[in-house]
Design a protein around this motif. Structure first.
Motif, mmCIF file in Angstrom:
data_model
loop_
_atom_site.group_PDB
_atom_site.id
_atom_site.type_symbol
_atom_site.label_atom_id
_atom_site.label_comp_id
_atom_site.label_asym_id
_atom_site.label_seq_id
_atom_site.Cartn_x
_atom_site.Cartn_y
_atom_site.Cartn_z
ATOM 1 N N LEU A 86 0.091 11.592 6.130
ATOM 2 C CA LEU A 86 0.743 13.048 6.109
ATOM 3 C C LEU A 86 -0.311 14.020 5.777
ATOM 4 C CD1 LEU A 86 4.159 12.554 4.035
ATOM 5 C CD2 LEU A 86 3.858 12.937 6.548
ATOM 6 N N TRP A 87 -1.143 13.487 4.694
ATOM 7 C CA TRP A 87 -2.295 14.429 4.380
ATOM 8 C C TRP A 87 -3.319 14.526 5.669
ATOM 9 C CZ3 TRP A 87 -7.003 11.982 1.038
ATOM 10 C CH2 TRP A 87 -7.803 13.174 0.881
ATOM 11 N N ASN A 98 0.942 -1.183 -0.052
ATOM 12 C CA ASN A 98 -0.072 -0.163 0.079
ATOM 13 C C ASN A 98 1.052 1.135 0.101
ATOM 14 O OD1 ASN A 98 -2.054 1.846 0.331
ATOM 15 N ND2 ASN A 98 -2.724 1.077 2.335
ATOM 16 N N PRO A 99 1.364 1.318 -0.968
ATOM 17 C CA PRO A 99 2.256 2.703 -1.260
ATOM 18 C C PRO A 99 1.752 4.032 -0.944
ATOM 19 C CG PRO A 99 1.678 2.029 -3.504
ATOM 20 C CD PRO A 99 0.993 1.197 -2.408
ATOM 21 N N TYR A 100 0.495 4.061 -0.878
ATOM 22 C CA TYR A 100 -0.226 5.582 -0.644
ATOM 23 C C TYR A 100 -0.482 5.763 0.713
ATOM 24 C CZ TYR A 100 -0.864 4.694 -5.625
ATOM 25 O OH TYR A 100 -0.762 4.383 -6.912
ATOM 26 N N PHE A 101 -0.400 4.751 1.682
ATOM 27 C CA PHE A 101 -0.706 4.818 3.108
ATOM 28 C C PHE A 101 0.374 5.889 3.903
ATOM 29 C CE2 PHE A 101 -0.201 3.601 7.439
ATOM 30 C CZ PHE A 101 -1.587 3.807 8.035
ATOM 31 N N PHE A 111 -1.404 24.593 -3.429
ATOM 32 C CA PHE A 111 -0.168 24.604 -4.147
ATOM 33 C C PHE A 111 0.825 23.892 -3.162
ATOM 34 C CE2 PHE A 111 4.120 26.226 -4.298
ATOM 35 C CZ PHE A 111 4.609 25.893 -5.627
ATOM 36 N N ALA A 112 0.920 24.249 -1.932
ATOM 37 C CA ALA A 112 1.903 23.710 -1.055
ATOM 38 C C ALA A 112 1.564 22.319 -0.880
ATOM 39 C CB ALA A 112 1.851 24.589 0.161
ATOM 40 N N VAL A 113 0.324 22.031 -0.469
ATOM 41 C CA VAL A 113 -0.144 20.511 -0.003
ATOM 42 C C VAL A 113 0.257 19.871 -1.079
ATOM 43 C CG1 VAL A 113 -2.087 19.254 0.892
ATOM 44 C CG2 VAL A 113 -1.584 21.606 2.032
ATOM 45 N N THR A 114 -0.421 20.118 -2.216
ATOM 46 C CA THR A 114 -0.317 19.154 -3.289
ATOM 47 C C THR A 114 0.954 18.631 -3.683
ATOM 48 O OG1 THR A 114 -2.475 20.059 -4.258
ATOM 49 C CG2 THR A 114 -1.033 18.799 -5.844
ATOM 50 N N SER A 174 6.619 14.019 -1.417
ATOM 51 C CA SER A 174 6.955 13.063 -0.346
ATOM 52 C C SER A 174 6.646 11.603 -0.582
ATOM 53 C CB SER A 174 5.978 13.634 0.617
ATOM 54 O OG SER A 174 6.143 14.900 1.337
ATOM 55 N N TYR A 175 5.601 11.549 -1.584
ATOM 56 C CA TYR A 175 5.426 10.160 -2.165
ATOM 57 C C TYR A 175 6.695 9.337 -2.611
ATOM 58 C CZ TYR A 175 3.604 6.135 -4.909
ATOM 59 O OH TYR A 175 3.511 5.166 -5.711
#
Length: 247
Positions: A16-17, A8-11, A176-179, A185-186
């Motif tokens: 962080l989100w 699960n690479p998105y976990f 912009f910053a969060v995206t 970071s991924y």
């Protein structure tokens, strides 16, 4: 040869989100407003302006390029093309969505609301005017600001108020910053570059605070941008992984 991705690479990105949305959610649900808490002629305010400038055109482009350059040294070479693709896709989606949502909701900024309450500025007339007229109206109101309120602004922040005369919801800088932080970071987390990923997310979180403290956005603007930024980042990453699988 590319190594197999984790189950699960998105976990980690979702974790962080969640952290990036938790604080603005608490501020919004607590009914807090961070403007005008800060003296906008202070050193702290000018440092926040420097931070917020990293998401302001044209400096936002330099921010993206700087992160790409850092990733060139931090990531395996086979991760660079997917990184470029996903960042480009995510930035395009976030810019397009922000351009559509702001006029759709039409919420006034906190600084415009303040000028309406203290100096009688008509919010309706202000936002009915075109951008050039808004710049002039903001300059006229700010000329009276020191005389009619206790609020004082540094020259750069005063110029920022005159330049940023669009609608408030959602916060484009935070989006912009969060995206950007989550997409980059991924790849950093996959390469076990945990420190740099953490610093990126702290930058994105601080971006939201800078927008609220400088009078440019409400807590709900930052919260909505944080939620949308995570969704866009995940969508871009999913699309990138599909592209990599086909390739």
């Amino acid at each position: 040869m590319r190594s197999n991705p984790p189950a699960n690479p998105y976990f980690p990105v979702v974790i962080l989100w969640s952290g990036l949305t938790l604080i603005p959610a608490a501020i919004y649900l607590g009914g807090l407003s961070l403007f005008p808490w800060l003296e906008l002629s202070s050193l702290k305010a000018q440092l926040l302006y420097g931070l917020t400038s990293s998401g302001t055109a044209p400096y936002g482009v330099l921010t993206v390029l700087a992160m790409q350059l850092a990733c060139y040294w931090l990531l395996p070479r086979n991760q660079l093309a997917p990184l470029l693709f996903s960042v480009g896709l995510a930035m395009g989606l976030s810019l397009g969505l922000n351009h559509f949502l702001k006029p759709y909701f039409g919420h006034p900024r906190p600084n415009v609301q303040l000028l309406a309450e203290t100096q009688g500025l008509s919010i309706i007339d202000f936002y009915r005017a075109d951008n050039s007229k808004r710049h002039s109206m903001m300059a006229q109101e700010m000329a009276k600001l020191a005389d009619e309120t206790e609020l004082s602004l540094s020259p750069k922040i005063a110029q920022h108020w005159q330049d940023e005369v669009g609608y408030s919801f959602p916060s484009g800088h935070t989006l912009f910053a969060v995206t950007l932080a989550l997409v980059v970071s991924y790849f950093l987390l996959a390469a076990q570059r945990f420190l740099f990923a953490s610093l990126l997310c702290l930058w994105a979180l601080a971006m939201g605070f800078s927008r609220m403290l400088l009078g440019m956005h409400w807590p709900q603007d930052v919260l909505a941008a944080s939620l949308l930024g995570g969704l866009i980042a995940l969508l871009a990453l999913l699309f990138t992984e599909k592209w990599r699988a086909i390739g």
